[in-house]
Design a protein around this motif. Structure first.
Motif, PDB file in Angstrom:
ATOM      1  N   SER A  92       0.786  -1.230  -0.292  1.00  0.00           N
ATOM      2  CA  SER A  92      -0.027  -0.138   0.076  1.00  0.00           C
ATOM      3  C   SER A  92       0.753   1.259  -0.055  1.00  0.00           C
ATOM      4  N   ILE A  93       0.572   2.347  -0.806  1.00  0.00           N
ATOM      5  CA  ILE A  93       1.072   3.403  -0.538  1.00  0.00           C
ATOM      6  C   ILE A  93      -0.022   4.541  -0.504  1.00  0.00           C
ATOM      7  N   ALA A  94      -0.118   5.443   0.639  1.00  0.00           N
ATOM      8  CA  ALA A  94      -0.805   6.498   0.843  1.00  0.00           C
ATOM      9  C   ALA A  94       0.130   7.479   1.419  1.00  0.00           C
ATOM     10  N   GLY A  95       0.053   8.609   0.435  1.00  0.00           N
ATOM     11  CA  GLY A  95       0.912   9.625   1.015  1.00  0.00           C
ATOM     12  C   GLY A  95       2.367   9.164   1.388  1.00  0.00           C
ATOM     13  N   ASP A  96       2.928   9.628   2.124  1.00  0.00           N
ATOM     14  CA  ASP A  96       4.399   9.187   2.839  1.00  0.00           C
ATOM     15  C   ASP A  96       4.152   7.922   3.395  1.00  0.00           C
ATOM     16  N   ASP A  97       3.017   7.064   3.717  1.00  0.00           N
ATOM     17  CA  ASP A  97       2.960   5.842   4.377  1.00  0.00           C
ATOM     18  C   ASP A  97       2.861   4.862   3.274  1.00  0.00           C
ATOM     19  N   VAL A  98       4.243   4.288   3.317  1.00  0.00           N
ATOM     20  CA  VAL A  98       4.540   3.318   2.385  1.00  0.00           C
ATOM     21  C   VAL A  98       4.758   1.692   2.780  1.00  0.00           C
ATOM     22  N   ASN A  99       4.035   0.954   2.646  1.00  0.00           N
ATOM     23  CA  ASN A  99       3.978  -0.504   2.999  1.00  0.00           C
ATOM     24  C   ASN A  99       4.419  -1.556   1.849  1.00  0.00           C
ATOM     25  N   GLY A 100       5.470  -2.513   2.369  1.00  0.00           N
ATOM     26  CA  GLY A 100       5.569  -3.444   1.330  1.00  0.00           C
ATOM     27  C   GLY A 100       6.649  -3.174   0.238  1.00  0.00           C
ATOM     28  N   TYR A 101       7.006  -1.882   0.393  1.00  0.00           N
ATOM     29  CA  TYR A 101       8.034  -1.373  -0.648  1.00  0.00           C
ATOM     30  C   TYR A 101       9.204  -1.076   0.203  1.00  0.00           C
ATOM     31  N   TYR A 102      10.280  -1.460  -0.195  1.00  0.00           N
ATOM     32  CA  TYR A 102      11.795  -1.185   0.893  1.00  0.00           C
ATOM     33  C   TYR A 102      12.881  -0.925  -0.068  1.00  0.00           C
ATOM     34  N   LEU A 103      13.445   0.158   0.263  1.00  0.00           N
ATOM     35  CA  LEU A 103      14.622   0.582  -0.226  1.00  0.00           C
ATOM     36  C   LEU A 103      15.947  -0.165   0.506  1.00  0.00           C
ATOM     37  N   ILE A 104      16.793  -0.742  -0.225  1.00  0.00           N
ATOM     38  CA  ILE A 104      18.071  -1.241   0.270  1.00  0.00           C
ATOM     39  C   ILE A 104      19.175  -0.553   0.080  1.00  0.00           C
ATOM     40  N   ASP A 105      20.041   0.147   0.853  1.00  0.00           N
ATOM     41  CA  ASP A 105      20.798   1.364   0.425  1.00  0.00           C
ATOM     42  C   ASP A 105      22.216   0.774   1.007  1.00  0.00           C
TER      43      ASP A 105
END
Length: 270
Positions: A92-105
């Motif tokens: 889910s993506i709602a505004g700045d609330d992102v769930n289930g998507y992850y950035l590996i840095d």
């Protein structure tokens, strides 16, 4: 006396409710997934500063290089088990609330450990996920830029960025850490969600983990950047040191799944 009986009855009801909840599979568990980026046998200190001309790594073409940036997006995590256990991470993506998507840095140690919860109890021995974001996520979050990993709605997200320097590169490349004035820079940004679609799925068999409310297992994965650069289609820094569009990156996207392998698990009791 009546108070004691009432207290005992209330305790029994609560205990029965908790047991029924566990029996019905309502109670859930949590898992940590650790992404350990390496280059071959080198496991620490992967990143150099732009302008550094020490080249600790060598491709299969004999070209020496270093790395200044490694980033990739993990999405659509799925766990499966030998007895039918199944879990799909909610997206889910709602505004700045992102769930289930992850950035590996690679430059951010905390980003390399994902905590996934609300997992149904069971035994799991396979993990799969995607590198990049499919159309559904692009539609929901066209304005969400995961730390510079977004091109435009028509092309979508950048699934993977690898930047660095090589003595074989003639420069004039660019990226987040590489300027066009860098005489030996390279920058490879692989992404796109439709035509061509450069999102790639990774499926990995692993040792069994046990998900219960009393365990918090850890899954350790190793990601070898050398497997990306030396994959089915080897990068040649002297011929192509820059990719910043979906069409050019398409022929290299199939290198991505080969980067990932299972290392070990910990079935940690709480």
């Amino acid at each position: 006396m009546k108070k004691a009986v009432y207290t005992l009855l209330l305790s029994t009801i609560i205990l029965f409710s908790q047991c029924a909840e566990e029996d019905n599979g309502v109670s859930t568990g949590t898992v940590e997934i650790k992404f350990d980026n390496v280059v071959g046998d080198i496991q620490a200190g992967l990143l150099a500063n732009p302008g550094n001309e020490d080249y600790p790594y060598t491709t299969v073409l004999g070209q020496q290089y270093n790395l200044t940036l490694v980033k990739y997006i993990v999405s659509e995590i799925v766990l499966e088990g030998p007895d039918g256990a199944y879990y799909a991470d909610e997206l889910s993506i709602a505004g700045d609330d992102v769930n289930g998507y992850y950035l590996i840095d690679e430059s951010n140690l905390s980003s390399q450990t994902l905590t996934v919860d609300q997992i149904a109890p069971g035994v799991y021995d396979q993990i799969s996920f995607k590198i990049g974001i499919e159309e559904e996520g692009v539609d929901q979050g066209a304005s969400i830029i995961l730390d510079g990993m977004f091109w435009a709605w028509s092309s979508g997200y950048i699934g993977m960025k690898v930047e660095g320097q090589s003595s074989s590169s003639a420069g004039e490349s660019f990226g987040d850490t590489i300027e066009e004035t860098n005489p030996h820079g390279f920058g490879y940004h692989i992404g796109g969600w439709k035509s061509p679609k450069n999102v790639r799925e990774v499926t990995i068999a692993m040792d069994e983990i046990r998900i219960t409310p009393d365990y918090k297992p850890e899954i350790h994965l190793v990601i070898d950047i050398a497997k990306f650069l030396d994959g089915g289609l080897t990068f040649d820094f002297s011929k192509r040191n820059s990719i910043h569009d979906a069409a050019t990156g398409a022929e290299y996207a199939d290198n991505i799944p080969g980067m990932f392998r299972f290392d070990h698990v910990h079935n940690n009791p709480l």
